[in-house]
Enzyme design. Structure first.
Site, PDB file in Angstrom:
ATOM      1  CG  ASP A   1      63.327  10.438  32.896  1.00 23.31           C
ATOM      2  OD1 ASP A   1      64.228   9.817  33.502  1.00 23.31           O
ATOM      3  OD2 ASP A   1      63.230  10.431  31.659  1.00 23.31           O
TER       4      ASP A   1
ATOM      5  CG  HIS B   1      62.941   4.048  63.194  1.00 27.84           C
ATOM      6  ND1 HIS B   1      62.168   5.177  63.240  1.00 27.84           N
ATOM      7  CD2 HIS B   1      62.147   3.052  63.647  1.00 27.84           C
ATOM      8  CE1 HIS B   1      60.963   4.882  63.717  1.00 27.84           C
ATOM      9  NE2 HIS B   1      60.925   3.586  63.967  1.00 27.84           N
TER      10      HIS B   1
ATOM     11  CG  ASP C   1      61.168  -4.876  62.099  1.00 27.70           C
ATOM     12  OD1 ASP C   1      60.343  -5.411  61.329  1.00 27.70           O
ATOM     13  OD2 ASP C   1      60.850  -4.009  62.932  1.00 27.70           O
TER      14      ASP C   1
ATOM     15  CG  ASP D   1      55.994  -5.254  61.255  1.00 23.52           C
ATOM     16  OD1 ASP D   1      57.220  -5.433  61.201  1.00 23.52           O
ATOM     17  OD2 ASP D   1      55.457  -4.316  61.882  1.00 23.52           O
TER      18      ASP D   1
ATOM     19  CG  HIS E   1      59.398  -0.031  70.819  1.00 21.64           C
ATOM     20  ND1 HIS E   1      58.605  -1.159  70.830  1.00 21.64           N
ATOM     21  CD2 HIS E   1      60.672  -0.483  70.727  1.00 21.64           C
ATOM     22  CE1 HIS E   1      59.368  -2.234  70.725  1.00 21.64           C
ATOM     23  NE2 HIS E   1      60.636  -1.856  70.681  1.00 21.64           N
TER      24      HIS E   1
ATOM     25  CG  HIS F   1      52.185  -1.440  64.547  1.00 19.17           C
ATOM     26  ND1 HIS F   1      51.942  -2.006  63.329  1.00 19.17           N
ATOM     27  CD2 HIS F   1      53.482  -1.730  64.842  1.00 19.17           C
ATOM     28  CE1 HIS F   1      53.045  -2.600  62.883  1.00 19.17           C
ATOM     29  NE2 HIS F   1      53.992  -2.464  63.783  1.00 19.17           N
TER      30      HIS F   1
ATOM     31  CG  HIS G   1      53.359   1.674  61.654  1.00 20.22           C
ATOM     32  ND1 HIS G   1      54.302   2.596  61.983  1.00 20.22           N
ATOM     33  CD2 HIS G   1      53.936   0.462  61.939  1.00 20.22           C
ATOM     34  CE1 HIS G   1      55.389   1.987  62.443  1.00 20.22           C
ATOM     35  NE2 HIS G   1      55.180   0.695  62.413  1.00 20.22           N
TER      36      HIS G   1
ATOM     37  CD  GLU H   1      56.350  -3.918  66.755  1.00 16.07           C
ATOM     38  OE1 GLU H   1      57.515  -3.590  66.501  1.00 16.07           O
ATOM     39  OE2 GLU H   1      55.392  -3.654  66.007  1.00 16.07           O
TER      40      GLU H   1
ATOM     41  CE1 TYR I   1      65.211  -2.880  70.340  1.00 18.29           C
ATOM     42  CE2 TYR I   1      63.696  -2.007  71.998  1.00 18.29           C
ATOM     43  CZ  TYR I   1      63.918  -2.679  70.812  1.00 18.29           C
ATOM     44  OH  TYR I   1      62.856  -3.146  70.080  1.00 18.29           O
TER      45      TYR I   1
ATOM     46  NE  ARG J   1      61.356  -4.438  66.609  1.00 13.68           N
ATOM     47  CZ  ARG J   1      62.403  -3.678  66.363  1.00 13.68           C
ATOM     48  NH1 ARG J   1      63.027  -3.061  67.343  1.00 13.68           N
ATOM     49  NH2 ARG J   1      62.869  -3.546  65.137  1.00 13.68           N
TER      50      ARG J   1
ATOM     51  CD  GLU K   1      57.035  -6.381  64.330  1.00 11.75           C
ATOM     52  OE1 GLU K   1      58.187  -6.182  63.887  1.00 11.75           O
ATOM     53  OE2 GLU K   1      56.102  -5.567  64.199  1.00 11.75           O
TER      54      GLU K   1
END
Ligand code: GLY
Ligand code: MN
Ligand code: MN
Length: 407
Positions: A33, A219, A236, A247, A319, A323, A330, A353, A357, A374, A376
């Site tokens: 709960d 990710h 990130d 971001d 990628h 965005h 996003h 960004e 890789y 990366r 960003e």
């Protein structure tokens, strides 16, 4: 007034007899709960400013009503104070407040025969129930006009996003100063947890703290490995402040000094990112930053011999370059109009960004193995150009090494 003005503007884009029905998020159970901290639905909060669960707004040109939870002294001991029906009309400037428990009987009474009903059901029990109540009406979607409004940020939204960017900027700087070889990724993440909580904010998304080859997992969120001397770490992470996101990604060496191969890959990404940001201004295609970033990365990887001339880039950069950013990380808003890339407009906020890789691969020079980079930033489109909301956060090799080696 801000929410009433937004309602008016939205109604001005809809049919004459438009009736908007919009609900917030349900509470989410984590286990047993125990619930997660409540986060209102962005569309609902944007139009109402109301941040309690179990609420449905009904908005037309002549009427603004809200179904909400009434006061419940017993429940409030456990969950905290509720606005309640009696206070709601004045606090939210409603024509009428209804108990949410009566929605089954009362909702249809607010709908006239000539009403054009706008409602977007989320995949949750509550919205299924509302959909059933609306079965005999033709329903239209609000998404297109509402998300078009959310795409263009007003002054107060930009101020809030700047605050979110500033909180995150400081956390990234602290992380660069805090990291040492042997530390766990999650220990480095704790710098962000502390900075965000101290500033009445929270993570806008699950942070990525990825040492070495983990940075090549786009990710990666386990954040439980040891940070190794000689590796880079990619972070990130961005906070959400007052329901608006930041971001940011930065990459830096765990021991404070980039190796030469790390430097060469990092510099390509940085050059791509700076050039992509530079092109942003009203009237430019929203696809332009990606085009520019890809061209620079392609050329850089070819000059290092990592790509043959004309070989597809997707092996190392798979990628997009950005965005929309806003209440959702996003964020809502389209990228195309009539199958054409749309143009930047004042008030849009976009991330930039690019990344490279390089997974371990027998066919490439091993000095580049397991480098994931990366960079960003969050960029506001202004009247004549752009403003990098996260522009105070360092990103050149020299600046990063200087900060990390300062006594
Ligand atoms: N942090 C999510 C993204 O960069 O898209
Ligand atoms: Mn992003
Ligand atoms: Mn990000």
């Amino acid at each position: 007034m801000i929410h009433q003005n937004r309602q008016k503007e939205l109604l001005s884009k809809l049919d004459d007899n438009a009736l908007i029905i919009i609900s917030t998020n349900p509470e989410q159970f984590r286990n047993g709960d125990v619930t997660f901290a409540f986060r209102p639905h962005s569309d609902f909060f944007y139009l109402t400013g109301f941040d309690e669960p179990e609420a449905v707004a009904v908005i037309s040109r002549s009427h603004y009503a809200m179904f909400l939870r009434d006061k419940d002294p017993a429940r409030e001991i456990w969950d905290g104070e509720r606005l309640g029906l009696e206070n709601a009309s004045a606090a939210l400037k409603l024509n009428k407040a209804f108990d949410i428990k009566t929605i089954n009987n009362q909702l249809s009474q607010l709908i006239n025969n000539n009403s054009v009903v706008y409602f977007d059901a989320k995949p949750c029990d509550f919205d299924t129930q509302i959909t059933n109540l609306l079965a005999k009406y033709t329903i239209k979607s609000l998404k297109e006009p509402l998300h078009e409004m959310r795409l263009i940020k007003d002054e107060s939204e930009i101020k809030t996003m700047q605050k979110a960017a500033d909180i995150s900027t400081i956390a990234h700087q602290h992380a660069m100063q805090y990291v040492t070889p042997g530390m766990l990724e999650c220990e480095l993440q704790s710098v962000f947890d502390a900075q965000f909580v101290k500033n009445k904010s929270e993570h806008a998304y699950t942070p990525i703290v990825a040492g070495g080859k983990n940075a090549c997992i786009l990710h990666y969120i386990k954040n439980n490995q040891v940070l190794i001397d000689g590796d880079l770490v990619l972070i990130d992470a961005g906070c959400e402040f007052d329901n608006y996101a930041s971001d940011i990604t930065r990459v830096f060496p765990v021991n404070g000094r980039f190796s030469d191969p790390q430097k060469s890959i990092y510099q390509i990404v940085l050059d791509a990112q700076l050039a992509a940001i530079e092109c942003i201004k009203p009237g430019v295609s929203v696809h332009e930053p990606h085009k520019i970033a890809c061209a620079i990365i392609q050329q850089g990887l070819e000059s290092l011999g990592l790509l043959a001339p004309g070989e597809p880039l997707s092996k190392f950069y798979m990628h997009g370059t950005g965005h929309w950013l806003g209440m959702d990380v996003h964020d809502v808003g389209t990228y195309q109009h009539n199958k054409q890339h749309r143009l930047f407009e004042k008030g849009m906020v976009i991330t930039v960004e690019p990344g490279i890789y390089i997974r371990k691969d027998d066919k490439i020079n091993p000095i580049y193995n397991d480098i994931g980079i990366r960079i960003e930033d969050d960029v506001l489109v202004t009247e004549t150009g752009h403003n990098v909301l996260t522009g105070n956060l360092i990103k050149t090799i020299n600046d990063i090494e200087a900060l990390m080696n300062k006594n």
